[in-house]
Design a protein around this motif. Structure first.
Motif, PDB file in Angstrom:
ATOM      1  N   GLY A 398       0.826  -1.202   0.000  1.00  0.00           N
ATOM      2  CA  GLY A 398       0.000   0.000   0.000  1.00  0.00           C
ATOM      3  C   GLY A 398       0.858   1.248   0.000  1.00  0.00           C
ATOM      4  O   GLY A 398       2.078   1.180  -0.151  1.00  0.00           O
ATOM      5  N   PRO A 399       0.200   2.412   0.193  1.00  0.00           N
ATOM      6  CA  PRO A 399       0.943   3.666   0.188  1.00  0.00           C
ATOM      7  C   PRO A 399       1.980   3.761   1.315  1.00  0.00           C
ATOM      8  O   PRO A 399       2.834   4.625   1.288  1.00  0.00           O
ATOM      9  N   GLY A 400       1.900   2.880   2.306  1.00  0.00           N
ATOM     10  CA  GLY A 400       2.827   2.935   3.433  1.00  0.00           C
ATOM     11  C   GLY A 400       4.096   2.127   3.232  1.00  0.00           C
ATOM     12  O   GLY A 400       4.900   2.016   4.147  1.00  0.00           O
ATOM     13  N   VAL A 401       4.264   1.534   2.067  1.00  0.00           N
ATOM     14  CA  VAL A 401       5.463   0.712   1.827  1.00  0.00           C
ATOM     15  C   VAL A 401       6.215   1.282   0.625  1.00  0.00           C
ATOM     16  O   VAL A 401       5.912   0.984  -0.514  1.00  0.00           O
ATOM     17  N   GLN A 402       7.202   2.112   0.946  1.00  0.00           N
ATOM     18  CA  GLN A 402       7.916   2.803  -0.114  1.00  0.00           C
ATOM     19  C   GLN A 402       8.821   1.843  -0.885  1.00  0.00           C
ATOM     20  O   GLN A 402       9.028   2.022  -2.072  1.00  0.00           O
ATOM     21  N   ASN A 455       6.904   4.819   4.612  1.00  0.00           N
ATOM     22  CA  ASN A 455       6.948   5.769   3.504  1.00  0.00           C
ATOM     23  C   ASN A 455       7.426   7.073   4.109  1.00  0.00           C
ATOM     24  O   ASN A 455       6.684   7.741   4.826  1.00  0.00           O
TER      25      ASN A 455
END
Lengths: 568, 296
Positions: A398-402, A455
């Motif tokens: 998701g957006p939290g895993v850069q 992230n």
């Protein structure tokens, strides 16, 4: 965190006291143990016995001549030194004088889970006006600390040191001892700091790469900058909160206050370093003195002599120094991003000072920190491999895993960030060898891999791609089972990871003497493996960077009795 | 209330305490246990104990909470809600005045603003945007957008909502757009607007911060507006209707407070330019700008 009007009045009162009374009033705002010791004192003053009373409240403190608000334990920052004896039973009566909930976690202590002090995991927390009695038998010895596990209270002063004397003889002999609590202090409200980080994650970084620097040939080359810029990675992102907001404290005193610990030349002085900072990793050295590390996280290690060590949040190191000259020495706690330093003095007499070294040049993160030190490999398909779902199928992207470090490596043999070229010997984890035999020398029955994810741009942090608020299932264990946990850092920042209620053995070192810790730094792009023996309870497991934890980097280890599926 | 609980402790002890190993058992004679203060080279590390060929299966995650057996389960439930909130559930906000400037140039002097505010968590946010310009006679053009924003990618937020123009004509649009951070730290946003009269407009914006020093930042910036049809009422022609390029140099006294100077160049194209000419207005306009970028 609201400051009640009463507290403000008290704060003004104390400020006026400090102005009128000068030094005398100031000294009262420090705990007895942190006041500059009298020459005859061998150990700092402490609270001891079977019943210890601690009151959490609001107080004004003065750092480097400037007053600010603090949440304090018995009125001081740091809180009182608690000194216990291995084998004793202790009742710690904690009274909440705040208008909000509080708690105390006894960091590194092996206590029954319900005494561990994490609201929502071990107990309901301590409501305003309430007193909670923590009671447990002390089963270990060494240097420890305690701190709030509620809100962001730790940032504003809610922490203190603890020493547990061994039941038998202490293998690390010393003539005199000092507790050295390192911390970070700010006049900015911690919720405001967190908001800033969410608004602009680099808001406190004033050491970024600039075009002026490029023209002067500093830092990365243009090609490197373009490559990093293409990946939206900032190699100067070493600390989230920096000296721009922080004053770095030693025993509650700023660099100008200059806390001083005394010694007589020739004495073996034991320094018990505790990193109680909210968001700062420190590089510690005492120019002119060798540091003999005799304990890590409260556990004895075979003595190892170094010139410098890096200490992550919540770690402790016991160090013996032997100053023979009749002169002063500076204790330097330099922030890992080199945005400032804490400073204190060891001296034969009060009023003596030594030179304070300048802050060294800040480090830059490199490809190794990105978990992709590929040597001569072609960088052409790098973007593909930076977030390859096959690297960690259990992590939802998701957006939290850069990123997912494609080649996370074991970095336990490397000094911390920025210390590779210090020019002298720096402690590495692989130097640590447990002095006493490990209590459980079984091989692990199984292993789990936990990814530290984030992230940096959105200041989102979690484990295995999820924040704790996303309600991930807890990590499950059986009581007594031996498990290898592999922590993989998929971010560009170091994370000091702490497991409550247990010691774990880092998976290296001589057989039966693996180093035992309660907190371990996982370097960027690095991996750390440890073995541990699960103890029944629900135990917090988190990054000890306060704002990473607050952003979601928190989980629970649920350990149940019996072989049944989740049954006790 | 706590007293009876404390009395239970010795019972609860038995489990964890007996199992927790006494690691201070006297060590067998250890050749390294001497306390010689000299340097001691670490031994070469041996391999850690090996994992078995067939690892045991992990237990399934329990759904109970052990603390509920000791403390009031209702109080624990409440504490767990706070725990989640405090570990990833925090809400934040930002009010950003990106441009707030006075323009002096070839056209009429006036002011210009463009700002955005957001409220919410990491994924879902309420976004309010506003931009416009005017002069001493009042607001010449001005709009406000209210959007629901959702983080869709690492650096991309999708935004849907409404846009309300206040000047030169009151008009309402449905809006779909995005904000993103592109490689090389280019901030970009785009949106499509469909008015209540069926007119379709679009806008694209981009900016990049070039950090000359730690506090001195040069920002090139571009905004392009498009229309799918002529809208005579607002003097908008189809195709690329207008563009504005800017170059601003700001000094960050604090990160959140930065005065700036710069130049802005605007041009109307095609039918939009024709409408402007017909109204006796300039088609292109170069101005010197003096302004403030601030956020909190």
């Amino acid at each position: 965190m609201r400051i009640p009007s009463g507290a403000l009045d008290r704060r003004r009162f104390l400020q006026s006291l400090a102005i009128l009374g000068g030094g005398a009033a100031l000294a009262d705002l420090l705990p007895a143990w942190a006041r500059t010791a009298q020459a005859g004192e061998r150990s700092p003053a402490a609270l001891s016995g079977e019943d210890i009373r601690l009151t959490i409240g609001h107080t004004s403190i003065t750092v480097d001549g400037r007053a600010s608000h603090a949440v304090t334990i018995n009125g001081t920052v740091p809180g009182p030194l608690i000194r216990l004896k291995e084998g004793q039973t202790v009742r710690l009566h904690v009274s909440n004088g705040l208008e909000e909930e509080t708690s105390i976690h006894w960091h590194g202590l092996l206590v029954p889970f319900e005494m561990d002090g994490v609201p929502g995991v071990s107990f309901p927390g301590i409501k305003p006006g309430e007193t909670f009695v923590y009671e447990f038998k002390v089963k270990q010895s060494g240097s420890f600390w305690y701190h709030s596990h509620s809100g962001l209270q730790e940032q504003v002063g809610h922490y203190g040191p603890m020493i547990i004397d061994p039941a038998g003889e202490d293998p690390a002999a010393f003539d005199r001892e000092h507790v050295v609590v390192l911390s970070d202090h700010t006049r900015v409200h911690p919720h405001q700091i967190f908001r800033r980080l969410k608004q602009q994650s680099g808001a406190f970084n004033f050491q970024r790469q600039t075009i002026a620097g490029l023209l002067k040939g500093r830092d990365q080359t243009l090609a490197e900058r373009l490559e990093w810029g293409r990946m939206l990675m900032d190699p100067t992102d070493i600390s989230d909160v920096t000296g721009a907001a922080y004053t770095f404290l030693i025993n509650g005193r700023g660099p100008k206050d200059n806390w001083t610990g005394l010694f007589a030349p020739g004495e073996r002085v034991r320094l018990r370093f505790i990193n109680a900072a909210a968001q700062s990793v420190f590089n510690v050295r005492i120019p002119g003195l060798k540091l003999t590390v005799v304990a890590a996280d409260g556990q004895h290690v075979r003595p190892v002599e170094v010139d410098e060590f890096q200490i992550g949040n919540a770690e402790t190191y016991d160090v013996i120094v032997r100053p023979v000259e009749d002169k002063a020495f500076t204790i330097v706690s330099e922030s890992v991003d080199r945005s400032g330093l804490g400073r204190a003095t060891l001296a034969p007499r009060l009023g003596m000072t030594a030179e304070v070294p300048p802050v060294r040049a800040r480090p830059l993160a490199n490809m190794r920190d990105m978990g992709m030190d590929m040597g001569g490999m072609d960088h052409g398909d790098m973007d593909m491999s930076m977030r390859n779902p096959d690297t960690a199928p259990q992590v939802p992207l998701g957006p939290g895993v850069q990123m997912l470090s494609p080649m996370a490596v074991d970095r336990t043999g490397e000094p911390g960030q920025g210390l590779a070229n210090a020019g002298h010997r720096v402690l590495v984890y692989r130097d640590l060898v447990a002095l006493e035999p490990n209590p459980d020398q079984r091989a692990p029955e199984r292993s789990i891999e936990i990814h530290l994810t984030g992230n940096m741009e959105r200041f989102m942090w979690g484990f295995d791609g999820r924040k704790f608020s996303d309600r991930p299932p807890p990590y499950a264990f059986r009581h007594g089972e031996r498990v290898r946990v592999v922590l993989v850092n998929d971010t560009m920042m170091a994370h000091p990871i702490h497991l409550h209620g247990h010691y774990f053995e880092l998976a290296f070192g001589p057989a039966g003497h693996m180093p035992r810790k309660h907190t371990v730094i996982v370097l960027p792009g690095g991996r750390v493996a440890f073995d541990f023996t699960a103890e029944t309870g629900d135990w917090a497991f988190h990054c000890h960077m306060l704002y990473h934890m607050h952003a979601g980097m928190f989980q629970v280890f649920s350990v149940r009795d019996g072989q049944g599926e989740g049954a006790r | 209330m706590k007293a009876p609980l404390i009395a239970l402790l010795p019972l609860l002890w038995a489990g964890p305490a007996l199992a927790q190993h006494d690691h201070h058992a006297p060590a067998p004679a250890d050749p390294h246990a001497g306390h010689d203060m000299g340097a001691m080279a670490p031994e070469p590390s041996s391999e850690p104990p090996p994992l078995p060929d067939r690892e045991t299966a992990a237990p399934s995650a329990p759904t109970d909470h052990l603390a509920d057996r000791i403390f009031d389960p209702a109080a624990m439930e409440q504490a767990r809600a706070v725990l989640r909130q405090e570990h990833g559930g925090a809400q934040a906000s930002q009010v950003m005045l990106n441009l707030f400037e006075y323009r002096a140039g070839s056209g009429a002097d006036g002011y210009h603003w463009a700002g955005e505010a957001w409220f919410g968590g990491d994924i879902d946010r309420l976004v309010i945007k506003s931009e416009g310009e005017g002069d001493r006679h009042g607001v010449e053009s001005g709009e406000v957008q209210a959007l629901y924003s959702r983080a869709m990618g690492l650096y991309t937020d999708l935004q849907v909502g409404v846009r309300q123009d206040l000047e030169p004509r009151s008009r309402t649009y449905a809006t779909v757009g995005f904000e993103t951070l592109l490689p090389y730290w280019i901030e970009a946003e785009g949106a499509v607007f469909v008015s209540s009269k069926g007119d379709v407009l679009a806008r694209a914006e981009g900016a990049i911060d070039w950090r000359l020093t730690q506090r001195l930042i040069l920002q090139p910036r571009a905004e392009l507006n498009f229309a799918a049809q002529d809208v005579a009422e607002t003097g908008t022609g189809s195709g690329l209707s207008d563009a504005e390029l800017g170059l601003r140099l700001r000094y960050e006294v604090r990160r959140e407070f930065a005065p700036y100077v710069g130049v802005a160049w605007g041009r109307r194209f095609g039918r939009t330019a024709d409408y402007a000419r017909a109204a006796g207005e300039e088609v292109s306009d170069t101005s010197v700008v003096l302004g403030l970028r601030a956020w909190f």
